[in-house]
Design an enzyme around this catalytic site. Structure first.
Site, PDB file in Angstrom:
ATOM      1  N   HIS A  10     -11.335  -3.885   2.990  1.00 39.49           N
ATOM      2  CA  HIS A  10     -10.925  -3.405   4.397  1.00 39.49           C
ATOM      3  C   HIS A  10     -11.754  -2.205   4.697  1.00 39.49           C
ATOM      4  CE1 HIS A  10      -8.340  -0.963   2.361  1.00 39.49           C
ATOM      5  NE2 HIS A  10      -8.232  -0.167   3.418  1.00 39.49           N
ATOM      6  N   ASP A  11     -12.338  -1.705   3.689  1.00 42.76           N
ATOM      7  CA  ASP A  11     -13.361  -0.305   3.892  1.00 42.76           C
ATOM      8  C   ASP A  11     -15.004  -0.620   3.643  1.00 42.76           C
ATOM      9  OD1 ASP A  11     -11.129   1.211   4.480  1.00 42.76           O
ATOM     10  OD2 ASP A  11     -10.907   1.855   2.283  1.00 42.76           O
ATOM     11  N   ASP A  65       0.942  -1.268  -0.077  1.00 37.63           N
ATOM     12  CA  ASP A  65      -0.077  -0.233  -0.067  1.00 37.63           C
ATOM     13  C   ASP A  65       0.830   1.196  -0.013  1.00 37.63           C
ATOM     14  OD1 ASP A  65      -2.335   1.428   0.528  1.00 37.63           O
ATOM     15  OD2 ASP A  65      -3.246  -0.452   1.092  1.00 37.63           O
ATOM     16  N   GLU A  98      -6.578   3.999  -5.857  1.00 33.34           N
ATOM     17  CA  GLU A  98      -7.716   3.901  -5.233  1.00 33.34           C
ATOM     18  C   GLU A  98      -8.381   5.339  -5.540  1.00 33.34           C
ATOM     19  OE1 GLU A  98      -9.807   3.715  -1.216  1.00 33.34           O
ATOM     20  OE2 GLU A  98      -8.071   4.972  -1.187  1.00 33.34           O
ATOM     21  N   ASP A 142      -3.172   4.643  -2.150  1.00 36.50           N
ATOM     22  CA  ASP A 142      -4.554   5.182  -1.503  1.00 36.50           C
ATOM     23  C   ASP A 142      -4.836   6.328  -1.983  1.00 36.50           C
ATOM     24  OD1 ASP A 142      -5.778   4.628   1.176  1.00 36.50           O
ATOM     25  OD2 ASP A 142      -4.841   6.666   1.583  1.00 36.50           O
TER      26      ASP A 142
HETATM   27  C1  NOJ Z   1      -8.541   4.693   2.130  1.00 38.79           C
HETATM   28  C2  NOJ Z   1      -8.135   3.586   2.691  1.00 38.79           C
HETATM   29  O1  NOJ Z   1      -8.646   2.316   2.085  1.00 38.79           O
HETATM   30  C3  NOJ Z   1      -9.055   3.697   4.115  1.00 38.79           C
HETATM   31  O2  NOJ Z   1      -8.832   2.580   4.828  1.00 38.79           O
HETATM   32  C4  NOJ Z   1      -8.070   4.875   4.742  1.00 38.79           C
HETATM   33  O3  NOJ Z   1      -8.898   5.084   5.997  1.00 38.79           O
HETATM   34  C5  NOJ Z   1      -8.086   6.193   3.858  1.00 38.79           C
HETATM   35  N1  NOJ Z   1      -7.673   5.828   2.576  1.00 38.79           N
HETATM   36  C6  NOJ Z   1      -7.099   7.256   4.485  1.00 38.79           C
HETATM   37  O4  NOJ Z   1      -6.072   6.864   4.320  1.00 38.79           O
END
Ligand code: NOJ
Length: 585
Positions: free
Chosen positions: A354-355, A123, A281, A224
């Site tokens: 994970h989100d 990441d 992302e 990210d």
């Molecule tokens: C996206 C990530 O997937 C998430 O878990 C994170 O909280 C935010 N970006 C901030 O880095």
């Protein structure tokens, strides 16, 4: 609508596709043919008994991942961090988080991954750092600090912050710093100050860090929120919103004016020097914008993670709430992305990370038809054109977790949202069910390895609640059960690996208006595969005869029911959440 045909031009490296009647070259690439397995290290496997997953734990499970059919591992952040946002707040890019192990453990992990002929991507979190990063510690010392410009500092306006921007994690995106009487920008928590990418020294330091990891032999990056790097230079106020003093500044932060210049520089300085894969992302990215990032010839990255399908069940008028979604809406979004990127760029395929709450709880039927709906979802998604991303536990059909009290939640975004909703006057009894459905912690409960205490994740006290359903849903059971979600995923990835049409073939929706089934054809060089999945809890008769020629020589490649009746003249009988994959020519 134009249907594309695809012809194999060069077995080894190049494919020819047609888009709107024009020929376009599509290059074969290892990352297009791969399956990625995402690990959230904190919740994966603990070998020390401290209740937190670690790198040796990952090494101990590599054979399990390989056996599933994954080729690439994506590690969520493992760098040193005070863990305000579980590693997405990095205080040292060159060190490993103590709870996870050491650099030597990391090197061992990488070696073990490569030994199994797999790859590993890290990441890359460079929109922000932790406020405990040495750069920020220096930056806040004085307005004249050599590191002041590493971050985005502004003076206040009318006794308040410089503008009305909100943070993704609730509240204002600005934090006041009394000692220097200025505010710094943080699009996430106040412990995650945004880096100032306008500063060439920031860019150069980040590129040095990236090369350092690539020189160690890693195989790429998941980046990210990478499309947020370039902020509108004037930082204008957002239009006011009812009942929300801090609107999200998407128009002034996403896909900003210099983003392609920054990524272009990253490409020249770093990415082009290594044979790697990259996936960015990107909140608020349209398919047309995505093409600019991932275009086969002119793009800077290989793939993007967009959020369009992840928003289908979100009700933006009521924070944290969910709404009913329709199968045709899901199809419309995924079809649009397939169509838009075809012959131009490459899709990432995901339902979980994970989100996000667990997809089987969200888009499937986690109770009565858990196995059937989890496997149907995987089939209709992962056989589209793009690279599949599996999130740990998805291959077991892991579900959302029944958290019972607010104190059980750990995620900073969830906790902040709870406070914000209380402050906005929402009643506790309305907030909690919304949080139960939406919290990111649904995805972060420990990996369920077996039915021993704590699901075999740790011998200590887990950092977050274990989903109580681990006695029934766990890897040990799943590996042994031929009808498990895990064993279905194995077959699914195996047929993808052995049928190149499922990787590169043209994508053509079938019955796009049906609310009952998701169906499509993949076609390449005279080969055709038909995929169909039911999204209903009742049996169905589906007539595909006008769009699909299911001849006598069809071959059933895969099905999630052991012995369902075959089809008759294009009328397919489907059991609840049944899915089938036919080779039809
Ligand atoms: C996206 C990530 O997937 C998430 O878990 C994170 O909280 C935010 N970006 C901030 O880095």
């Amino acid at each position: 609508m134009d249907w594309f045909c695809l012809r194999l031009k060069d077995e080894l490296s190049v494919l020819l596709q047609h888009r709107n009647g024009e020929e376009c070259i599509v290059k074969r690439a290892w990352w297009k043919e791969s399956v990625v397995y995402q690990i959230y290290p904190r919740s994966f496997c603990d070998t020390t008994g401290d209740g937190i997953g670690d790198l040796p734990g990952i090494v101990s499970k590599l054979d399990y991942i390989k056996e599933l059919g994954a080729d690439v591992i994506w590690l969520c952040p493992i760098y040193q961090s005070p863990n305000d946002d579980n590693g997405y707040d990095i205080s040292d890019y060159f060190r490993i988080m103590e709870e996870f192990g050491t650099l030597v453990d990391f090197e061992h992990l990488l070696e073990e991954v490569h030994k199994r002929d797999m790859k590993l991507i890290m990441d890359l979190v460079v929109n922000h750092t932790s406020d405990e990063h040495a750069w920020f510690v220096e930056s806040k010392k004085s307005r004249g600090s050599a590191y002041r410009d590493y971050y985005i500092w502004r003076s206040g306006k009318n006794g308040g912050p410089p503008n009305n921007w909100g943070s993704f994690f609730s509240g204002s995106a600005w934090e006041y710093h009394a000692e220097t009487d200025q505010y710094y920008l943080h699009l996430f928590t106040k412990k995650q100050p945004d880096l100032n990418w306008e500063n060439p020294q920031v860019r150069s330091d980040i590129f040095t860090m990236m090369r350092w990891w690539l020189d160690k032999g890693i195989d790429g990056f998941r980046m990210d929120v990478i499309n947020l790097l370039s902020k509108h230079p004037d930082l204008p106020d957002m239009p006011a919103e009812d009942n929300n003093p801090h609107p999200l500044p998407i128009p002034y932060t996403a896909n900003g004016p210099k983003i392609h210049s920054y990524l272009g520089e990253m490409k020249t300085e770093v990415l082009d020097l290594f044979p790697i894969m990259t996936v960015g992302e990107m909140p608020a990215v349209t398919p047309e914008e995505a093409v600019q990032y991932v275009h086969e010839e002119s793009g800077t990255l290989n793939m993007v993670f967009h959020f369009e399908h992840m928003s289908l069940d979100m009700d933006f008028s009521r924070p944290g709430e969910v709404k009913k979604w329709k199968l045709t809406d899901l199809k419309a979004v995924l079809d649009k992305w397939q169509h838009s990127l075809h012959g131009r760029g490459w899709n990432s395929l995901y339902f979980n990370n994970h989100d996000q709450p667990r997809s089987v709880s969200r888009f499937g039927q986690a109770k009565q038809y858990r196995v059937e709906s989890a496997t149907a979802l995987a089939t209709i998604l992962f056989l589209q054109q793009g690279t599949p991303f599996v999130y740990q536990g998805e291959e077991l059909g892991m579900t959302n977790c029944a958290f019972e009290r607010m104190e059980e939640y750990r995620d900073v975004a969830t906790l902040n949202m709870y406070q914000q909703l209380l402050a906005l006057g929402y009643a506790e009894e309305d907030i909690f069910p919304a949080i139960q459905r939406r919290s990111r912690d649904n995805a972060r409960t420990p990996m369920q390895w077996d039915d021993s205490p704590n699901a075999g994740f740790t011998t200590g006290k887990p950092w977050i609640k274990v989903n109580p359903n681990y006695k029934e849903i766990n890897a040990k059971q799943a590996v042994e059960d031929p009808d498990s979600v895990y064993n279905y995923y194995k077959k699914l990835f195996s047929i993808r690996r052995h049928n190149r049409v499922l990787v590169y073939g043209d994508y053509q929706p079938v019955l796009p208006d049906s609310e009952d089934v998701y169906a499509y054809l993949r076609t390449m060089d005279g080969e055709q595969v038909f995929i169909i999945g039911s999204f209903r809890k009742r049996p169905l008769e589906v007539d595909v005869s006008t769009e699909v020629k299911l001849g006598a020589d069809r071959e059933l490649l895969l099905s999630n029911y052991p012995s369902s009746p075959d089809q008759d003249n294009g009328i397919i009988h489907l059991e609840p959440y049944e899915t089938r994959v036919y080779r039809i020519s």
